[in-house]
Design an enzyme around this catalytic site. Structure first.
Site, short mmCIF file in Angstrom:
data_model
loop_
_atom_site.label_atom_id
_atom_site.label_comp_id
_atom_site.label_asym_id
_atom_site.label_seq_id
_atom_site.Cartn_x
_atom_site.Cartn_y
_atom_site.Cartn_z
N GLU A 127 46.93 47.96 45.90
CA GLU A 127 46.03 48.83 46.68
C GLU A 127 46.56 49.17 48.08
O GLU A 127 45.83 49.08 49.06
CB GLU A 127 44.64 48.18 46.77
CG GLU A 127 44.03 47.92 45.42
CD GLU A 127 42.70 47.18 45.46
OE1 GLU A 127 42.15 46.96 46.55
OE2 GLU A 127 42.21 46.81 44.37
N ASP A 234 37.00 48.53 33.49
CA ASP A 234 35.56 48.34 33.25
C ASP A 234 34.91 49.70 33.41
O ASP A 234 35.36 50.52 34.21
CB ASP A 234 34.93 47.25 34.14
CG ASP A 234 35.26 47.34 35.62
OD1 ASP A 234 35.61 48.43 36.11
OD2 ASP A 234 35.14 46.31 36.31
O1 G3I Z 1 34.68 31.04 45.50
C1 G3I Z 1 33.71 31.39 46.48
C2 G3I Z 1 32.55 30.43 46.47
O2 G3I Z 1 33.03 29.15 46.84
C3 G3I Z 1 31.49 30.92 47.43
O3 G3I Z 1 30.37 30.10 47.36
C4 G3I Z 1 31.08 32.35 47.09
C5 G3I Z 1 30.06 32.89 48.08
O4 G3I Z 1 30.25 34.27 48.33
O5 G3I Z 1 32.21 33.16 47.14
C6 G3I Z 1 33.21 32.78 46.19
O6 G3I Z 1 34.28 33.64 46.31
C7 G3I Z 1 34.10 34.94 45.75
C8 G3I Z 1 35.19 35.16 44.71
O7 G3I Z 1 35.10 36.48 44.22
C9 G3I Z 1 35.06 34.20 43.53
O8 G3I Z 1 33.85 34.41 42.87
C10 G3I Z 1 34.22 35.96 46.86
O9 G3I Z 1 33.13 35.83 47.75
C11 G3I Z 1 34.26 37.34 46.28
O10 G3I Z 1 34.56 38.28 47.32
C12 G3I Z 1 35.34 37.44 45.23
O11 G3I Z 1 35.28 38.73 44.67
C13 G3I Z 1 36.43 39.14 43.98
C14 G3I Z 1 36.97 40.42 44.59
O12 G3I Z 1 38.08 40.88 43.84
C15 G3I Z 1 37.40 40.20 46.05
O13 G3I Z 1 37.91 41.35 46.59
C16 G3I Z 1 36.05 39.40 42.53
O14 G3I Z 1 35.70 38.16 41.91
C17 G3I Z 1 37.21 40.04 41.77
O15 G3I Z 1 36.77 40.49 40.52
C18 G3I Z 1 37.71 41.26 42.56
O16 G3I Z 1 38.81 41.78 41.86
C19 G3I Z 1 39.42 42.95 42.44
C20 G3I Z 1 40.89 42.87 42.10
O17 G3I Z 1 41.43 41.66 42.55
C21 G3I Z 1 41.64 44.05 42.71
N1 G3I Z 1 41.04 45.31 42.34
C22 G3I Z 1 39.59 45.42 42.57
C23 G3I Z 1 38.87 44.26 41.91
C24 G3I Z 1 37.37 44.41 42.08
O18 G3I Z 1 37.00 44.31 43.41
#
Ligand code: G3I
Length: 300
Positions: A127, A234
């Site tokens: 990105e 998705d």
């Molecule tokens: O692990 C912590 C947890 O300990 C905490 O309690 C919780 C509270 O918010 O957060 C958890 O972390 C989260 C993590 O996912 C695991 O679930 C983060 O907040 C959250 O921001 C994170 O989101 C991920 C996101 O990327 C971050 O930008 C999504 O799971 C993931 O699907 C998403 O994937 C991205 C690709 O890497 C790149 N392209 C876009 C795609 C969708 O956004």
């Protein structure tokens, strides 16, 4: 074939999913994972914040959990992602200039070396281009270290794991548009100058439709001499099932499209809360979108 992975394999492709380490104890999740998929991407566990929480202190436990599970199931692995403006550890977010550039190189070298030999393709850079019509790079701390940061990242990854395909990965690149064209121009320039790049990932986070030139866009990149992969598919909306079929057929129609990865298994696993964009419902039942995808893999 009777599963996504087996049917894709019959067409010389893979079918993958994003996996979260925290769900590997969920028996419904794991049974679908093992039955249907032959490629795995760690949803978060191989990112910079997860693998280098403090500078030069590397933690691979969760990434390794996913890699070991995949290997046990005979699945290949897409590494995601060595560099990204998002999900950087706080220490890196606060860095700039040559110190950040060195930290980036050290990060890539360590992570790609740790997983050397295990990764089918790495998202080396994720990105890095801006949305909209400008066709420019996205502003970020990495971009501000100099425009050559992307090629440095690719050369560093190649040195650390010469066997992995090295990909550039992005979203909103699903048709011919200013953003995808800017990336196309970068890939063409890299091929002309011998910067090591092997593939381009099209995330394909779609809403109810897919651009009519989706296949043509994949093909123009393939014509540059790189593989193309659908990396985070998705699809929300009422046309979901049909659009999954269209996307699958587009990949099959492009010889250099290696495979498709969906960004999660059940709707409840999706980052798109409430949009139900995946192939299995919350209970793990196959949806209509599963059937159109499987049928496209088997019959075109
Ligand atoms: O692990 C912590 C947890 O300990 C905490 O309690 C919780 C509270 O918010 O957060 C958890 O972390 C989260 C993590 O996912 C695991 O679930 C983060 O907040 C959250 O921001 C994170 O989101 C991920 C996101 O990327 C971050 O930008 C999504 O799971 C993931 O699907 C998403 O994937 C991205 C690709 O890497 C790149 N392209 C876009 C795609 C969708 O956004």
């Amino acid at each position: 074939g009777t599963t996504l992975g087996a049917s894709a394999a019959e067409r010389g492709r893979y079918f993958g999913t994003a996996v979260a380490a925290s769900k590997l104890g969920d028996s419904v999740y794991v049974s679908i994972l093992n039955r249907e998929f032959n490629m795995v991407t760690a949803e978060n566990e191989m990112k910079w914040d997860a693998t280098e929480p403090s500078q030069n202190n590397f933690t691979y436990a969760n990434g390794d959990r996913i890699a070991n599970q995949a290997r046990g199931n005979g699945s290949r692995i897409r590494g995601h992602a060595l560099t990204w403006h998002n999900q950087q550890p706080t220490w890196a977010q606060n860095m700039s200039g040559s110190a950040l550039r060195s930290a980036m190189v050290n990060h890539i070298t360590n992570v790609a070396t740790h997983y050397r030999g295990q990764i089918f393709s790495w998202d080396v850079v994720n990105e890095a281009f801006a949305d909209g019509t400008g066709g420019g790079r996205r502003d970020s701390n990495l971009q501000r270290t100099g425009n050559d940061w992307i090629e440095v990242a690719f050369r560093t990854a190649r040195a650390a794991d010469p066997g992995a395909k090295l990909c550039y990965n992005d979203y909103n690149t699903d048709g011919v548009n200013p953003k995808s064209t800017a990336i196309f121009n970068m890939v063409q320039d890299f091929k002309n100058r011998g910067v090591p790049i092997d593939c381009v990932g099209f995330q394909s986070h779609l809403t109810n439709s897919v651009p009519g030139d989706y296949q043509a866009n994949l093909q123009r990149f393939a014509n540059l001499g790189v593989d193309v992969q659908i990396t985070e598919l998705d699809i929300s909306g009422a046309n979901q099932a049909a659009v999954y079929g269209t996307v699958t057929r587009a990949c099959l129609a492009v010889a250099r499209c290696n495979g498709i990865t969906v960004w999660g298994i059940r709707d409840s696993d999706s980052w798109r809360t409430g949009q139900n964009p995946l192939l299995f419902d919350n209970s793990g039942n196959k949806k209509a979108a599963y059937n159109t995808t499987l049928s496209a893999l088997n019959t075109g």
